[in-house]
Write a protein that holds these residues in place. Sequence first.
Motif, PDB file in Angstrom:
ATOM      1  N   LEU A 144       0.816  -1.216   0.000  1.00 33.01           N
ATOM      2  CA  LEU A 144       0.000   0.000   0.000  1.00 33.01           C
ATOM      3  C   LEU A 144       0.856   1.276   0.000  1.00 33.01           C
ATOM      4  CD1 LEU A 144      -2.708  -1.153   2.573  1.00 33.01           C
ATOM      5  CD2 LEU A 144      -2.900  -1.071   0.087  1.00 33.01           C
ATOM      6  N   GLU A 145       2.180   1.099  -0.086  1.00 29.46           N
ATOM      7  CA  GLU A 145       3.092   2.237  -0.170  1.00 29.46           C
ATOM      8  C   GLU A 145       2.849   3.228   0.983  1.00 29.46           C
ATOM      9  OE1 GLU A 145       2.517   3.843  -4.066  1.00 29.46           O
ATOM     10  OE2 GLU A 145       3.173   2.006  -5.071  1.00 29.46           O
ATOM     11  N   ALA A 146       2.792   2.671   2.189  1.00 28.76           N
ATOM     12  CA  ALA A 146       2.484   3.487   3.367  1.00 28.76           C
ATOM     13  C   ALA A 146       3.711   4.125   4.006  1.00 28.76           C
ATOM     14  CB  ALA A 146       1.762   2.631   4.406  1.00 28.76           C
ATOM     15  N   ASN A 147       4.894   3.803   3.499  1.00 28.79           N
ATOM     16  CA  ASN A 147       6.126   4.426   3.991  1.00 28.79           C
ATOM     17  C   ASN A 147       6.310   4.295   5.511  1.00 28.79           C
ATOM     18  OD1 ASN A 147       6.866   5.384   1.370  1.00 28.79           O
ATOM     19  ND2 ASN A 147       5.394   7.067   1.611  1.00 28.79           N
ATOM     20  N   GLY A 148       5.991   3.123   6.029  1.00 25.72           N
ATOM     21  CA  GLY A 148       6.219   2.852   7.440  1.00 25.72           C
ATOM     22  C   GLY A 148       5.061   3.150   8.361  1.00 25.72           C
ATOM     23  N   LYS A 149       4.009   3.800   7.844  1.00 27.85           N
ATOM     24  CA  LYS A 149       2.884   4.171   8.717  1.00 27.85           C
ATOM     25  C   LYS A 149       2.099   2.949   9.179  1.00 27.85           C
ATOM     26  CE  LYS A 149       2.310   8.805   6.731  1.00 27.85           C
ATOM     27  NZ  LYS A 149       3.429   8.681   5.761  1.00 27.85           N
ATOM     28  N   ILE A 150       1.970   1.950   8.325  1.00 30.55           N
ATOM     29  CA  ILE A 150       1.274   0.716   8.729  1.00 30.55           C
ATOM     30  C   ILE A 150       2.203  -0.140   9.584  1.00 30.55           C
ATOM     31  CG2 ILE A 150       0.294  -1.456   7.906  1.00 30.55           C
ATOM     32  CD1 ILE A 150      -0.862   0.038   5.544  1.00 30.55           C
ATOM     33  N   ALA A 151       3.461  -0.279   9.184  1.00 30.36           N
ATOM     34  CA  ALA A 151       4.419  -1.078   9.947  1.00 30.36           C
ATOM     35  C   ALA A 151       4.568  -0.551  11.368  1.00 30.36           C
ATOM     36  CB  ALA A 151       5.768  -1.098   9.238  1.00 30.36           C
ATOM     37  N   ALA A 152       4.369   0.755  11.555  1.00 33.32           N
ATOM     38  CA  ALA A 152       4.506   1.352  12.888  1.00 33.32           C
ATOM     39  C   ALA A 152       3.462   0.820  13.857  1.00 33.32           C
ATOM     40  CB  ALA A 152       4.399   2.876  12.788  1.00 33.32           C
ATOM     41  N   MET A 153       2.368   0.275  13.334  1.00 31.37           N
ATOM     42  CA  MET A 153       1.315  -0.239  14.218  1.00 31.37           C
ATOM     43  C   MET A 153       1.708  -1.559  14.878  1.00 31.37           C
ATOM     44  SD  MET A 153      -2.260   0.811  12.305  1.00 31.37           S
ATOM     45  CE  MET A 153      -1.922   0.045  10.717  1.00 31.37           C
ATOM     46  N   LYS A 154       2.839  -2.140  14.470  1.00 31.10           N
ATOM     47  CA  LYS A 154       3.298  -3.374  15.115  1.00 31.10           C
ATOM     48  C   LYS A 154       3.505  -3.162  16.611  1.00 31.10           C
ATOM     49  CE  LYS A 154       6.781  -3.903  12.274  1.00 31.10           C
ATOM     50  NZ  LYS A 154       7.981  -4.468  11.599  1.00 31.10           N
ATOM     51  N   LYS A 155       3.987  -1.978  16.973  1.00 30.14           N
ATOM     52  CA  LYS A 155       4.214  -1.687  18.386  1.00 30.14           C
ATOM     53  C   LYS A 155       2.912  -1.684  19.170  1.00 30.14           C
ATOM     54  CE  LYS A 155       6.408   1.744  21.405  1.00 30.14           C
ATOM     55  NZ  LYS A 155       7.138   3.033  21.469  1.00 30.14           N
ATOM     56  N   ASP A 156       1.823  -1.157  18.541  1.00 30.70           N
ATOM     57  CA  ASP A 156       0.526  -1.118  19.226  1.00 30.70           C
ATOM     58  C   ASP A 156      -0.005  -2.521  19.504  1.00 30.70           C
ATOM     59  OD1 ASP A 156       0.229   1.783  19.150  1.00 30.70           O
ATOM     60  OD2 ASP A 156      -0.044   1.551  17.005  1.00 30.70           O
ATOM     61  N   LEU A 157       0.324  -3.457  18.607  1.00 32.58           N
ATOM     62  CA  LEU A 157      -0.208  -4.818  18.729  1.00 32.58           C
ATOM     63  C   LEU A 157       0.702  -5.743  19.531  1.00 32.58           C
ATOM     64  CD1 LEU A 157      -1.512  -5.349  15.079  1.00 32.58           C
ATOM     65  CD2 LEU A 157      -2.867  -4.825  17.103  1.00 32.58           C
ATOM     66  N   ALA A 158       1.941  -5.316  19.771  1.00 34.72           N
ATOM     67  CA  ALA A 158       2.912  -6.203  20.409  1.00 34.72           C
ATOM     68  C   ALA A 158       2.438  -6.695  21.771  1.00 34.72           C
ATOM     69  CB  ALA A 158       4.256  -5.494  20.546  1.00 34.72           C
ATOM     70  N   GLU A 159       1.899  -5.795  22.600  1.00 34.14           N
ATOM     71  CA  GLU A 159       1.499  -6.174  23.949  1.00 34.14           C
ATOM     72  C   GLU A 159       0.174  -6.928  23.969  1.00 34.14           C
ATOM     73  OE1 GLU A 159       3.086  -5.922  26.825  1.00 34.14           O
ATOM     74  OE2 GLU A 159       4.837  -5.138  25.793  1.00 34.14           O
ATOM     75  N   VAL A 160      -0.811  -6.453  23.188  1.00 28.47           N
ATOM     76  CA  VAL A 160      -2.140  -7.070  23.255  1.00 28.47           C
ATOM     77  C   VAL A 160      -2.156  -8.446  22.612  1.00 28.47           C
ATOM     78  CG1 VAL A 160      -3.302  -4.843  23.317  1.00 28.47           C
ATOM     79  CG2 VAL A 160      -2.945  -5.968  21.115  1.00 28.47           C
ATOM     80  N   ARG A 161      -1.070  -8.839  21.987  1.00 24.40           N
ATOM     81  CA  ARG A 161      -0.990 -10.188  21.416  1.00 24.40           C
ATOM     82  C   ARG A 161      -0.977 -11.248  22.515  1.00 24.40           C
ATOM     83  NH1 ARG A 161       0.219 -11.118  16.448  1.00 24.40           N
ATOM     84  NH2 ARG A 161       1.090  -9.033  16.198  1.00 24.40           N
ATOM     85  N   TYR A 162      -0.569 -10.847  23.720  1.00 25.55           N
ATOM     86  CA  TYR A 162      -0.454 -11.792  24.824  1.00 25.55           C
ATOM     87  C   TYR A 162      -1.709 -11.762  25.699  1.00 25.55           C
ATOM     88  CZ  TYR A 162       4.345 -11.022  23.332  1.00 25.55           C
ATOM     89  OH  TYR A 162       5.481 -10.879  22.588  1.00 25.55           O
ATOM     90  N   PRO A 163      -1.989 -12.857  26.430  1.00 21.02           N
ATOM     91  CA  PRO A 163      -3.153 -12.887  27.320  1.00 21.02           C
ATOM     92  C   PRO A 163      -3.123 -11.752  28.334  1.00 21.02           C
ATOM     93  CG  PRO A 163      -2.225 -15.082  27.054  1.00 21.02           C
ATOM     94  CD  PRO A 163      -1.252 -14.132  26.414  1.00 21.02           C
ATOM     95  N   LYS A 164      -4.299 -11.294  28.757  1.00 18.15           N
ATOM     96  CA  LYS A 164      -4.390 -10.138  29.657  1.00 18.15           C
ATOM     97  C   LYS A 164      -3.640 -10.373  30.962  1.00 18.15           C
ATOM     98  CE  LYS A 164      -7.636  -6.793  31.603  1.00 18.15           C
ATOM     99  NZ  LYS A 164      -6.886  -6.671  32.865  1.00 18.15           N
TER     100      LYS A 164
END
Length: 314
Positions: A108-128
Amino acid sequence: MRLLGVRVASGPVRAVRGDRARSAGVGPERTRREGAGMSIEAVNPEDEEAGAVVRAVARQLKLWREAAGLTQAEFGAAIGYGEELVSSVERGRRIPRPEYLDAADKVLEANGKIAAMKKDLAEVRYPKKVRDLKKLEADAVELCAYNNAVIHGLLQTEEYARSMFSARRPPFTAEELEQRLAARVARQAILDDASAHPVFSFVQCESTLRRPIGGRMVMRRQLERLLDVAQFRNVDLQVLPLGHEENPGLAGSFRLLRLKNGTTAGHVEVQHISRVITNPKEVQLLDMRYGIIRAQALSTRESMALIEKVLGET
């Protein structure tokens, strides 16, 4: 025209779709290989915190895709996932993995804007409960733990942890097992966090050294890991011998976390129940109990000698 930083062509976009897929390094071969996308975790409907983050990311992914003029099927083919999986991600039902976001960012030629969301998902990937415990550990200046069933989670090798999770009944699904294993490994980073400098005190019952979880070679590497961690300057590792007639820790494993604000919290986990203890009287009881356990345990030097002895026998 631009929407959320994505240039949207005024004419047909089909001519560039094949180029985007090729430039992302994902083509029909990867699509066939990963199309099922079953390695992407499902969102726990009871985890409201994780659900809110995943839904926010899902809305952004959908807006980026629509701005580029791609259908879900076309977008999925370009990044190497099936249309059904793309639909599940955009509806907030599944958590996209880092490689999904990386491929989406490139296509999508987002220039890192989509890849930056990896940090937002890193923690919630694990059980609460794992996230809550990790937050407590990150806020602790001292962590004390007694274990009489298994090696403490922060000290476990990946092989040992996998064997332990695999023995659970009813069994975890393959997806759940990998999720919990990743969470366990991620928590261990606190041992190497030079900026935090927490102090650790671990007391392991001798039984945990002799219980052959995973088999002989897994236990050998686990015992070697204990000897390695015991060399860390901020770690005290002791063993409570089985030969002692008295053991104040027979009620089960527990931990104490002395926090930066001067308070202390306890944590106990038994069967499927994980509980953080903040009641001062209950915390005081655990604190007193841990003090007795630590006093009855072998010194750190004697403990290392016992671990080496068990390693030689394993």
